[in-house]
Design an enzyme around this catalytic site. Sequence first.
Site, PDB file in Angstrom:
ATOM      1  N   ARG A  78       0.851  -1.187   0.000  1.00 58.55           N
ATOM      2  CA  ARG A  78       0.000   0.000   0.000  1.00 58.55           C
ATOM      3  C   ARG A  78       0.891   1.242   0.000  1.00 58.55           C
ATOM      4  O   ARG A  78       1.936   1.277   0.661  1.00 58.55           O
ATOM      5  CB  ARG A  78      -0.907   0.002   1.224  1.00 58.55           C
ATOM      6  CG  ARG A  78      -1.922   1.136   1.267  1.00 58.55           C
ATOM      7  CD  ARG A  78      -2.772   1.052   2.522  1.00 58.55           C
ATOM      8  NE  ARG A  78      -3.536  -0.186   2.548  1.00 58.55           N
ATOM      9  CZ  ARG A  78      -3.962  -0.765   3.677  1.00 58.55           C
ATOM     10  NH1 ARG A  78      -3.663  -0.241   4.844  1.00 58.55           N
ATOM     11  NH2 ARG A  78      -4.659  -1.885   3.619  1.00 58.55           N
ATOM     12  N   CYS A 125      -7.429 -11.395   1.130  1.00 60.27           N
ATOM     13  CA  CYS A 125      -7.492 -10.959   2.518  1.00 60.27           C
ATOM     14  C   CYS A 125      -7.655 -12.162   3.436  1.00 60.27           C
ATOM     15  O   CYS A 125      -8.609 -12.947   3.296  1.00 60.27           O
ATOM     16  CB  CYS A 125      -8.647  -9.975   2.717  1.00 60.27           C
ATOM     17  SG  CYS A 125      -8.828  -9.447   4.438  1.00 60.27           S
TER      18      CYS A 125
END
Length: 1581
Positions: free
Chosen positions: A1091, A1451
């Site tokens: 990220r 995830c």
Amino acid sequence: MSTQYLNGEQACALAAQHYSDRLVYSPATASWIHQPVANAWGQAVQNQSTQSQPVSLLPNKNRQLSSALVSSTSLLAAIPYLYKLARDDQGAGSVVHVSAGNDKDVFADFSDVMAVRHSGLVLLTSSSVQEAYDLALVAHVAAVRTSKPFLHFFDSSRVAQEYTSITTLADDVLTQLLSAEDVAAFKSVEQDDTKPALTAYLKYQQQNANAVDVTAVVQQVMDQFAQLTGRQYSTAAYTGHKDADKVVVAMGAGANVVSHVIQALPDAKVGLLKIHLYRPLEDLVALVPASAKQLVVLEPSQDQTSTYNPLFLDVSAGFLEKEQVDLVSGLYGVTGADVSPASIHGLLSSITLDRRFEVAAVKPVAVDVVPAHAQQLVVAGASDQIHGFAQSFASQQVYTTHVHGQPVTHIRVSSQPTTFVPSLVADAQTVVLLTNSPAASFDALQRLSQGGKVVITSESALSNGVKRAIADKKATVVEYQAKATFLEQEQVIVVPVSEWANLSIEDVPQEQPAPAVQQDAPRLETPYLGLLNQVFGDRLDIVNAVNSSSVWSPSATNPERASPEYGYGKVLHKIQQRGRFIDQVEALIKNGLPADDQKLLSQWLLLAKSPSATVKQINDAANAVLAKPELVKLLPGHHDLLFVKSNWLLGSDSWAVDLGQSGVHHVITGGDNINMLVIDTQVYSSEEERELRKKDIGLYAMNFGNVYVASVAIYASYTGVLHALMEADAYPGPSIVLAYLPAVDNKIDSIASLKETKISVDNGAWPLYRWNPALEAQGKEPFSLDSQRVKRELEAFLKRENHFTQIVAQHPDLDRLLVSSLETDFQKRHAELKRKARDDYEKLLSGLGGANGPPLLVLFGSDNGNAEGVAKKIATRATSRGLQVKLMAMDDYEDIQELGNEANLVLVVSTAGQGELPSNGREFWKALNGFNPGDIQLSELNFAVFGMGDSHYWPREEDAMFYNRPGKLIDAKLSVLGANRLVELGLGDDQDADGFETALSAWEPDMWKSLGVKDVGGEEEPKLTDDQMKIDSNYLRGTIAQDLLDESTGAISEINGKLLKFHGSYGQDDRDIREERKKQGLEKAFSFMIRVRMPGGVSTPEQWLVMDELADQYANGAIKLTTRQAFQLHGILKKNLRSTIRGINHSLLSTLAACGDVNRNIMVTPVTEIPEVHAQVQEFSDKMMLHLAPQTTAYHEIWLADDLVAGHAVQDHEPIYGPTYLPRKFKIVVAVPPNNDVDIYAHDLGFIAIVEGKQVVGYNVTVGGGMGMTHGNKKTYPRPASMLGYVPADLAIKVSEAVMTTQRDYGCRTNRKHARFKYTIDDHGLDFIKGEIEKRSGYTFAPARAFEFKDNADRYGWTKGVDDKWHFCMFIENGKVKDFPDFPVRTGLRELAKWHKGEFRLSPNQHLVIANVPEADLEKTKLHLAKYKMDNLAFSGLRLNAMACVALPTCGLAMAESERYLPTLVGHLEQAIEEAGLRDDAITIRMTGCPNGCARPYLAELAFVGKAPGAYNVYLGGGHQGERLNKLFKESLREDEILATIKPIIKQYALERQQGEPFGDWVIRAGYVKKTITGLDFHDL
């Protein structure tokens, strides 16, 4: 008045010139224009041709009477101009005339017009050539009288291209309708350029205050027109039976077909409601007879973003309260060349019609709508006589279609005045054949009545198929006489009819009218057909599967036509035909031609015979030849042979049976340039299914050496499929593309098919590769591997052909074991490594305590790690008590029979999904459950089971059985099989005070006692807390550097995984293939997410290009725009982590503190209502981010320095955080009212900008917001932020530090589930926290300043910034930037970034703002956005306001799908939304795969939170401005239950809501849920 012979386009243009000062058109519409011409007042009309968008030139300050002539295909690109035209005074009185269709030869297509129906223009439509003239005049007059812009549209084929005689008006009549005085008064209205700018709301109020009744004005103009001409029109009118029970609602030429049919059925209780004024649409209810039971809404438009089409939705909204009226939606014209009266009669006669149907699929019922005095003809081929012949009659209708490039003209004529039905001739008395094209001739003959007349130029020019068709019609054949009219041809030719009747029609097989499509046939190949069409367009020729609905369901009448043999024969025939055609052209050139013609034809011939010529060169030369009509007449027939086609055989995996004797073998060995696309739908995820696999066509073909072969999968690599198709087409020989599309239950489900594809590619069952023999001639390797694993057979072939070594040489980082087959010794080696690791661990445990006590086997089944953690504790404690311990996952215990040789077993198992076994315990249970008493000897085995679950996870009474089900099942099964229970089953419950620890602390002493072991001493070391981990890490270094160098695994250690988050990365694995890899003995498919930290989501074009390149080079080919205004890259392998982070930093972005227990990315409103404000809040966020960023140098050392530094070699200092950093993550946002797009109440710290003039003077400060919670645990809850007060702008950063350090010092550090700032505030009280912040900052908060939020959505579309720069907010569903077949957004943005001079801004709702577009680049940018469909905002309000987290497959916390499923669910809900008339209403909808709340679901008006695979908790009642939490409404609903629950609520909302009442407010008022005030009452239902 006078009569003129015109088509619809010319008639419309003539009317526009009557009433225009200026007429703007493009080269595409130049043929409409009449030049020169004066307007009705004798002034010259300024005809202005433009290469740009004609609509953009309409606005003018002088209120000139302006009009534009455009094709509807240009409307989408004109959307910004249309909105501007409707909003600005400068667009008053303008009229846009639109020929509505598509680029195909179809009846009509209003889709593009419907896409702009909300632009604000008045929409008026015509249904005939006469109406195109008349209503164009009405549009101009009404535009002047209302000062509104009008859009007048008509069918592009049926009206626009139909020729007939119409009555036009003289100037003296025209000026009675719109006088010079009227025009002067209109132009005299002054525009006030000095008036202050208004907000959108004030503009809306002002518009309402000055509203004009457009409908009334239009009707007044129509009535005045009727008085002058005798031709009466209405905005909408009903005709038909006064007591009709079935009423058709339609507009355009289709309505005229319906009208003719109804007139022919005077006694039938049917009627037609014909619409002329579509926007605004008047109340239609009063026009429909009260007796009506069914409304059939017909429209030639297809809205790909909606379940139903626009007109149907509009009509449905009006009839919401008429529950006795059934509404159905019929589609016509968009893909069909005609709407026949018989099909309309069929639907009028039908007792039942599907809710959505296509008119073409309705069973036709014959009806006569052509007057007896009319003559009907069809002429195949070009003729100068057609229009002259038609004009010699009192009434005529001339319409031309094209069949394989040749004109086929349909003619109706009569000596009496009459109006003809706008449909193709189906029963002609005469057919004239003036072409050698079999296809065109055959089409014309199909429309000849039995015993009719056929006019031919020469018998020798007729193909066998045409002769057979003439014989079948029992037609009289006459010879064409140039001097006679079509109806006067009388020279009869005697032909051998009996011989012709026995001829074959094989030379025109594909041109026969296709039988009705089998509606139940599964179109499994559709995704690949779409790609073929996308790549090859008009060149595409699928030569087999003729008249079949699918390659899996061949034509019932001619099943052989689906076979490769049939297609191969057709292609060979075409190749031979083209060879003869080339010879004939060559002879024609040698015989002598005019110089220009000889040059053109010679150029084509040279290219056609050249092996190096490209397809484009040949086809361009062919088009140049066809542009010369005189030259075309000299050519032999089959002009389509001028062009190079892309020939494809389309087949299923059944072709792999008996390859040696099949047509596939003939194609391969023939060596001809033929392409085969073979689609395999078999599921290969299990070993059993792989064993049943058919013969490998690819391997078979590669052995021949001269065949191009590719193995592709659209769900694995979209671009890989495109490359393979293009390479196959370019290869000068046979090509085979094997395409994978696994079908589950004989249908393609996007998520299920994606998972199956990934499994089959990963395990090598479906390798991705390309074999191109053409490269070998260039000295290059012909084989390229696009996946990591190949099958054993393919590997053997490559080794034999010496290609395997070269592949490994080209890919030095490609692990030999990964490339190798799964059937090699890799599994054995992996199993040995696992066994060695377990043995080493057991020795370690034994060594710790000098174990000499009884043996103990500890097994665990665990998904999230809790059960594994308990098992490890028990194993460690057992070792310290002297037991000989073995510890492993349940599935790692390889032979269940061995349990009989064990003495003691402790089994710890958690609960997954709906009472399912964890993923690493399912095989163990499957094997254990397969035994019956007596099958296995367990009498010597003592066992104890501890289960872990949540008693409230499935709260419904009928679901109680799911609680701790795995533990209960295993305990009972072991007992049934004869094992001895040491202690009663332990049931850990997350609902207990200390969670599962409560039951464990009671169960464990009894377990030790039953084992005869004292429960004293030798306890394990205290658990390593996260704070201790941070301290030990030496400011986030840990041993990350060493872990990165470990090539034995794709993962990193648990501790380093936690530390890695501070550096901006999460370890993940692909859960879609987790089970399959486990079965194969492989570790999980580990990868990493990265990220980027980027305050306000701002990126330069250069940075965008870097992210795009990294996405391809190291990630999964996609860029994710997150819910926190940041880039994310997924699928990065451990070996590429450092290179990726380095690349990001080289672009001046960073990943430091994008995750972890620190302040993360700061969000900012990306487009502010006052443009000058954005730069100020952006600068504030940049400074705050730098001030609160970690100061450790570990990030630079690990990722950026050339020499890695590890351990404690360097000492750091963190002035704000200290060595333990924060207790949990911390999130800051900056909102600029009236837009709360950042969801300020969802975050730890929020700043609400207070603006005076254009200056940010300070901020209102909010604290304590947070979304995360745990299902069933009421101690966890989301919380809306609390207001502290106002702070001046210059003190805001100091306050931010004070807030964060308060959380640093008072936040809970013993329980991470209770460590967020929201709990700190509720534990200590808001007053205490506020006082602490004031003490640390030295500032006492002033009362909060006034502000107002309107919503929390993005501001879509174009908005103006500062310095004449513009912003465009585009819609990107769930922030997924990747190329899709119908939306190549990643390519579009990449190309834009190469020249865009502004910046990109990520929105808080996962969309993208193209920011700071200079005025000079505005048009270029708009065209670019349109080219890549990035300007499309024609979505429902529900979809535009939907947001989802990533969830599966990457995830690790996800319990259900989210990002991959929400678009499907929204599509289902849109049906209810549209039926309720709410398509454009904004309802905030959010979905997450777990309760952690990444997509901020608890602030949504409608939210779905994953609880188990396919099951979601449903929440209702969030605030539309993002200010209020929602509340749990229903638990654990599956899709059918969701739809059954939510659809009635939506319908009720549409009927009961008050003016302007949001959905979230209404559900509370309606009593569905209670209002949530604070986080503490979130669980109070």
